[in-house]
Write an enzyme that holds these catalytic residues in place. Structure first.
Site, PDB file in Angstrom:
ATOM      1  CB  SER A  21      -0.940  -0.023   1.211  1.00  0.00           C
ATOM      2  OG  SER A  21      -1.940   0.973   1.098  1.00  0.00           O
ATOM      3  CG  ASN A  22      -0.283   4.710  -1.388  1.00  0.00           C
ATOM      4  OD1 ASN A  22      -0.941   5.562  -0.809  1.00  0.00           O
ATOM      5  ND2 ASN A  22      -0.776   4.008  -2.415  1.00  0.00           N
ATOM      6  CB  ALA A  23       2.046   7.157   3.463  1.00  0.00           C
ATOM      7  CB  ALA A  88      -2.385   7.165  -3.548  1.00  0.00           C
TER       8      ALA A  88
END
Ligand code: CTP
Length: 207
Positions: A21-23, A88
């Site tokens: 995943s991402n932030a 995102a």
């Protein structure tokens, strides 16, 4: 206008507990939804997994993976006039999802990744004429260059370009690019200001 907004990250599971995943915090999408309401539009959100609460009084569909976000966007598209892809979205997912939680003693896994569906491209392919699509471009280099390339490649109406440092924080620098070039540069502004500029641009130019 009925504006469909995606927000937050997606999660691409390796097994039942681990994921890529991402932030992304969802802040930009939430700011867009709040700005849309303030300007008299009807926003709805398709939201990846985030900790922050979405703005009240905005319908929210929660999703986990890029595939789920893709399916939710396509299902909601006919009831909307515009799509703003602030999420995102992960570009790749593990080819296989293991069941349960494989043990560490099983040794390090070899991850084979495959592309996730391109949601912007899928939306463009089915959108009716006059439907407005706004993409985001997270650009480590020159904002304008990346925005121009993505405008052409993704056949969207607007691209909002910002830097990877924008992920998860409130103040950022963004550029709004349209088919005829740079519309606006917003230098170190809160996401609420950037969101309002995007929504006003949408409202002013929609047919
Ligand atoms: N996006 C999408 N579907 C994906 C991945 C991204 O619709 N599977 C959308 C994002 O929500 C964003 C836009 O595409 O609005 C651009 O995302 P970005 O990650 O900046 O661009 P990429 O297409 O991944 O290009 P590059 O890796 O070359 O920067």
């Amino acid at each position: 206008m009925r504006i469909l907004i995606t927000a937050g990250p997606t999660r691409e599971h390796l097994d039942d507990v681990r994921f890529l995943s991402n932030a992304s915090s969802g802040r930009m999408g939430f700011a867009l939804a709040a700005a849309a309401r303030a300007e008299g539009h009807s926003p709805s959100l398709i939201l990846g997994p985030v900790d922050l609460p979405p703005p009240p009084d905005v319908p929210v569909t929660r999703v986990t993976s890029a595939q789920e976000m893709h399916d939710a966007v396509l299902a909601a598209l006919p009831a909307h006039d515009a799509l703003v892809m602030a999420a995102a979205v992960a570009d790749y997912r593990p080819k296989q999802r293991a069941k349960g939680k494989p043990r560490r003693s099983a040794g390090p896994p070899t991850l084979e990744l495959v592309p996730t569906p391109d949601i912007l491209a899928a939306a463009r392919a089915v959108a009716r004429p006059g439907f407005v699509i706004v993409g985001f471009a997270l650009e480590a280099g020159d904002l304008g260059e990346g925005a121009r390339r993505k405008l052409a490649e993704k056949r969207v109406d607007w691209i909002v370009a910002d830097a990877p440092a924008a992920i998860g924080v409130d103040v950022t620098t963004a550029e709004i690019h349209g088919r005829s070039g740079l519309v606006m540069r917003l230098d170190r502004k809160p996401k609420a200001d950037i969101a309002l500029a995007i929504i006003r641009q949408l409202g002013a130019t929609a047919v």
